[in-house]
Design an enzyme around this catalytic site. Sequence first.
Site, PDB file in Angstrom:
ATOM      1  CE1 TYR A  45      -1.472  16.652  21.194  1.00 33.96           C
ATOM      2  CE2 TYR A  45      -0.674  17.340  23.154  1.00 33.96           C
ATOM      3  CZ  TYR A  45      -1.788  16.915  22.508  1.00 33.96           C
ATOM      4  OH  TYR A  45      -2.844  16.686  23.001  1.00 33.96           O
ATOM      5  CE  LYS A  70       1.236   2.680   9.040  1.00 35.96           C
ATOM      6  NZ  LYS A  70       2.332   1.273   8.964  1.00 35.96           N
ATOM      7  NE  ARG A  90       0.926  -8.584   9.618  1.00 36.24           N
ATOM      8  CZ  ARG A  90      -0.163  -8.804  10.080  1.00 36.24           C
ATOM      9  NH1 ARG A  90      -0.719  -8.911  11.212  1.00 36.24           N
ATOM     10  NH2 ARG A  90      -1.182  -8.884   9.084  1.00 36.24           N
ATOM     11  CE1 TYR A 101      -0.973  -0.560  10.593  1.00 36.40           C
ATOM     12  CE2 TYR A 101      -0.679  -0.922   8.383  1.00 36.40           C
ATOM     13  CZ  TYR A 101      -0.076  -0.923   9.528  1.00 36.40           C
ATOM     14  OH  TYR A 101       1.022  -1.429   9.789  1.00 36.40           O
ATOM     15  CB  THR A 157       9.474  -5.599  12.669  1.00 34.74           C
ATOM     16  OG1 THR A 157       9.750  -4.413  12.423  1.00 34.74           O
ATOM     17  CG2 THR A 157      10.308  -6.125  13.918  1.00 34.74           C
TER      18      THR A 157
HETATM   19  N1  UDP Z   1       1.151 -12.786   2.979  1.00 37.24           N
HETATM   20  C1  UDP Z   1       0.965 -14.002   2.486  1.00 37.24           C
HETATM   21  N2  UDP Z   1       0.502 -15.100   3.276  1.00 37.24           N
HETATM   22  C2  UDP Z   1       0.431 -15.053   4.569  1.00 37.24           C
HETATM   23  C3  UDP Z   1       0.354 -13.768   5.148  1.00 37.24           C
HETATM   24  C4  UDP Z   1       0.774 -12.730   4.503  1.00 37.24           C
HETATM   25  O1  UDP Z   1       1.343 -14.320   1.099  1.00 37.24           O
HETATM   26  O2  UDP Z   1      -0.136 -15.915   5.311  1.00 37.24           O
HETATM   27  C5  UDP Z   1       1.483 -11.693   2.443  1.00 37.24           C
HETATM   28  C6  UDP Z   1       0.742 -10.438   2.337  1.00 37.24           C
HETATM   29  O3  UDP Z   1      -0.169 -10.597   1.325  1.00 37.24           O
HETATM   30  C7  UDP Z   1       1.932  -9.294   2.012  1.00 37.24           C
HETATM   31  C8  UDP Z   1       2.857  -9.948   2.620  1.00 37.24           C
HETATM   32  O4  UDP Z   1       3.002 -11.369   2.821  1.00 37.24           O
HETATM   33  O5  UDP Z   1       1.943  -9.147   0.614  1.00 37.24           O
HETATM   34  C9  UDP Z   1       3.560  -9.302   4.217  1.00 37.24           C
HETATM   35  O6  UDP Z   1       2.009  -9.381   4.922  1.00 37.24           O
HETATM   36  P1  UDP Z   1       2.205  -9.016   6.301  1.00 37.24           P
HETATM   37  O7  UDP Z   1       0.772  -8.901   6.717  1.00 37.24           O
HETATM   38  O8  UDP Z   1       3.194  -9.777   7.128  1.00 37.24           O
HETATM   39  O9  UDP Z   1       2.729  -7.551   6.329  1.00 37.24           O
HETATM   40  P2  UDP Z   1       2.306  -6.180   5.354  1.00 37.24           P
HETATM   41  O10 UDP Z   1       1.324  -6.636   4.519  1.00 37.24           O
HETATM   42  O11 UDP Z   1       1.934  -5.425   6.573  1.00 37.24           O
HETATM   43  O12 UDP Z   1       3.429  -5.658   5.058  1.00 37.24           O
END
Ligand code: UDP
Length: 185
Positions: free
Chosen positions: A36, A26, A63, A22, A52
């Site tokens: 390009y 990106k 999320r 992932y 977001t």
């Molecule tokens: N997280 C959490 N509980 C949840 C889902 C996510 O504590 O139910 C935590 C996750 O470990 C991370 C943060 O929240 O530290 C943001 O997670 P998310 O998956 O939303 O976004 P990303 O990790 O891509 O920033």
Amino acid sequence: EIHPQSEEYKGSVNPIGIRSCYDEGKRVAESLCFDYQRIHNTEIRVARIFNTYGPRMLPNDGRVVSNLIVQGLKNESMTLYGNGNQTRSFCYVDDLINGLIKLMNGNIHGPTNLGNPKEITILELAKNISNKLNISENFIFKELPQDDPLQRKPVITEAKNKLDWYPLINLDQGIEKTINYFRNL
Ligand code: UDP
């Protein structure tokens, strides 16, 4: 080796870990866009989108904002990964989309950060959402996923200076709108 608690680790990317497809995917997409541009004169813009949230997220998206709101509305325990002291900076979807539109219409050549620089710990977020849902705090701590970044906070000086863009919806307003969405769902 970089220690997981060190300042250096906070924003670093593990190039061979479980998130690397992932993360590096990106990055390679950015490199290809610039190739390009160089080779075919393709007009490109490169946004680096930070966390977001907002209405129309899927309830099972996984999320943190959607998980905590949906769990709270169902009277389930909110799942916090690790000790909840890791930080994120959450941008309301309308702000982000306005940023993307300005970026597309603008003339910035390099990669541009878009996000809300207001940083908050996941524990604070869970408390805030519990408060808004008017429920008592009910958290269950689970293992922190591997390579979960400890800190995320975009520097948006470039978007501010060159696009006159910055987020307008604060977390309280955005969380309220998102709660209303999930309530009606
Ligand atoms: N997280 C959490 N509980 C949840 C889902 C996510 O504590 O139910 C935590 C996750 O470990 C991370 C943060 O929240 O530290 C943001 O997670 P998310 O998956 O939303 O976004 P990303 O990790 O891509 O920033």
